[in-house]
Motif scaffolding. Structure first.
Motif, PDB file in Angstrom:
ATOM      1  N   ALA A  60      30.245  36.385  40.288  1.00  0.00           N
ATOM      2  CA  ALA A  60      29.625  35.144  40.010  1.00  0.00           C
ATOM      3  C   ALA A  60      29.940  34.013  41.269  1.00  0.00           C
ATOM      4  O   ALA A  60      28.996  33.473  41.439  1.00  0.00           O
TER       5      ALA A  60
ATOM      6  N   ASN B  18      28.045  34.572  44.058  1.00  0.00           N
ATOM      7  CA  ASN B  18      26.737  34.668  43.917  1.00  0.00           C
ATOM      8  C   ASN B  18      25.944  36.076  43.946  1.00  0.00           C
ATOM      9  O   ASN B  18      24.835  36.218  44.311  1.00  0.00           O
TER      10      ASN B  18
ATOM     11  N   PHE C 150      26.443  38.204  41.335  1.00  0.00           N
ATOM     12  CA  PHE C 150      26.700  38.620  39.995  1.00  0.00           C
ATOM     13  C   PHE C 150      24.985  38.924  39.607  1.00  0.00           C
ATOM     14  O   PHE C 150      24.317  38.199  39.793  1.00  0.00           O
TER      15      PHE C 150
ATOM     16  N   THR D 219      26.019  33.463  35.039  1.00  0.00           N
ATOM     17  CA  THR D 219      26.935  33.151  35.930  1.00  0.00           C
ATOM     18  C   THR D 219      27.774  31.758  35.951  1.00  0.00           C
ATOM     19  O   THR D 219      28.980  31.785  35.964  1.00  0.00           O
TER      20      THR D 219
END
Length: 530
Positions: free
Chosen positions: A105, A108, A110, A155
């Protein structure tokens, strides 16, 4: 630690609050917290099983490196998995660890499918998790109208929950999180979100009372037929000398809340063999009917004045048949009470929260109440403050019931003024609870607080248990000293005259224009004649 949990929840809720109401977003937050707890706990267990120095593996990053290396090694992987399943009841693959998902997450990378697979892996492989994550609908349009938008929402939530230290949280993680969420957002959550939770100190008081005289039992069973989040049952173990001897039995109609209770028990390290829960309607069909079907303690906070069928066939039901009447269709309060009481051991104690109406309403409820009193079943009636419970501001009563009592007296406690006022709710403090429990144990009259009423006195009151009939909390006003009042009036009059004199002199000294002279002359005449 509680502050840290609350801050993280508040922040995470910001990403969901604009998209859905509190009764929905709490499911996402509580489910994700539960999954994080399982993940963090497993990593800690891996370090223990490896016999490595825990100080060297204090971070999730180091713990994950150790786990990945062990699980990747053919010589250690099989034994490690088997041991984790044997000791914890589950294992989670490295890619699905909460902290690994959170790492994605942050980068970025995820994908929401990763979270779905994590839930499926647990639910499909380990029976105790079946259905527990069903309320976390990761495909819901409320998270976002497109997969990328939903991905962004989850996220952000995962990132904000990742840093909470759940393993060192003092207290009831699910209960504390739940109470914070429905308290913080009560205006939007309302009864829909709060009806399944009994505030901690109310639960604590009930737990203390039902364990009196039973603290040393080698096996202790507790039953909550309307268990909600399960916190009422869990509090009971805090007052047993051996917390490991307790067996939990509970039922809950709402599937979401039933799952919440299962999460709560698992979070508290309750062994699967000590958990016996059912997702079903408590009143519609009796449960449990197999051994054990009576319990050392029964604790209940049922929905107040709920509707039920009240079908006449229930008059043949062993839970209700000795009372001759059924609770009204529009008020199932006594149906819940009788169900719980039926499942109480001869040596046990029951505590149930109900609205005050059960103490004095007539017709069928009056008949049931009379029979309970004639049998000596009602041990005490405790009036607690209004606005204690989320979703309702009404004052409630806690009724204590026992079987095979030697007399039929009833202790009345008026604790309606025992609270501290907070923003939205009244709160029982530890001192308030101690005062109530001590009064219950002492079973003696306490001026304006407690009264022990004989059965004959209750009978004279036509079996009405309304607390003000027995506990007189009237405070006489201080007598008025009329001489002092007269002196004060005289003083005020003298002060008024002095002020008027000063004003008269001021007006008299004013320089005025010819056009204002007539008005000033009239004003002076008024003062002269007053």
């Amino acid at each position: 630690m509680g502050k840290e949990l609350n801050q993280a929840l508040f922040s995470a809720a910001d990403n969901l609050r604009s998209k859905m109401d509190a009764s929905e977003y709490k499911n996402y937050l509580l489910g994700l917290i539960f999954y994080k707890y399982l993940s963090d706990k497993m990593l800690k267990k891996v370090v223990e099983l490896s016999y490595e120095d825990e100080a060297l593996y204090s971070t999730k990053e180091k713990q994950t490196e150790l786990y990945t290396s062990l699980i990747s090694n053919e010589d250690t992987a099989e034994d490690l998995k088997a041991t984790l399943i044997d000791t914890l009841g589950y294992e989670i693959e490295p890619d699905y660890l909460f902290n690994m998902l959170a790492e994605k997450a942050k980068l970025n990378t995820f994908q929401i499918d990763d979270m779905k697979k994590a839930f499926v892996q647990l639910s499909a492989n380990f029976e105790q998790f079946t259905g527990l994550f069903d309320d976390i609908d990761l495909n819901s349009n409320k998270l976002g109208t497109s997969p990328p938008q939903r991905n962004i929402t989850i996220t952000e939530v995962i990132k904000k929950l990742n840093d909470i230290d759940l393993l060192n949280h003092e207290g009831d993680v699910i209960g504390d999180a739940y109470e914070f969420l429905i308290g913080q957002f009560a205006s939007e959550a309302g009864k829909k979100a709060g009806e399944f939770y009994t505030p901690h100190m109310v639960s604590d008081m009930m737990a203390q009372i039902v364990t009196i005289g039973q603290q040393d039992k080698k096996i202790f069973s507790v039953f909550d037929p309307t268990m909600g989040s399960g916190s009422l049952m869990l509090n009971v173990r805090n007052y047993l000398n051996d917390r490991t001897v307790i067996k939990y039995h509970g039922q809950e109609l709402n599937t979401t809340t039933y799952n919440l209770a299962k999460m709560n028990l698992i979070l508290h390290d309750v062994d699967a063999k000590d958990i016996n829960l059912r997702n079903g309607d408590t009143l519609d069909r009796d449960w449990p009917t197999d051994e054990p079907y009576t319990f050392d303690a029964v604790v209940m906070n049922p929905p107040y004045s709920a509707k039920w069928s009240a079908d006449q066939t229930f008059l043949d039901d062993s839970r209700f048949n000795r009372y001759g009447r059924l609770a009204p269709k529009t008020k199932a309060d006594f149906a819940f009470l009788l169900h719980g009481y039926y499942h109480l051991k001869e040596t046990g104690t029951m505590a149930i929260v109900l609205p005050h109406g059960v103490l004095f309403r007539g017709a069928a409820e009056g008949e049931i109440r009379r029979k309970l009193l004639e049998d000596g079943s009602i041990d005490a009636v405790i009036g607690v403050p209004a606005n204690l419970f989320f979703g309702t501001s009404i004052p409630t009563t806690i009724i204590i019931l026992k079987k095979n009592r030697t007399n039929r007296d009833v202790l009345f406690i008026d604790a309606s003024h025992e609270f501290t006022k907070m923003k939205a709710q009244n709160v029982l403090t530890k001192e308030n609870v101690t005062k109530i429990v001590d009064a219950y144990k002492g079973r003696e009259n306490i001026d304006k607080f407690a009264y022990l009423a004989s059965f004959e006195e209750i009978k004279e009151n036509d079996y009405n248990l309304n607390i003000p009939r027995y506990v007189d909390t009237f405070e006489e006003e201080e007598p008025i000293d009329m001489i002092e009042v007269a002196k004060e009036i005289t003083s005020i009059r003298q002060e008024k005259k002095e002020l008027e004199r000063n004003l008269f002199q001021t007006i008299k000294s004013l320089e005025t224009s010819p056009e204002n002279h007539e008005w000033l002359h009239s004003a002076l005449e008024v003062f002269r004649h007053e």
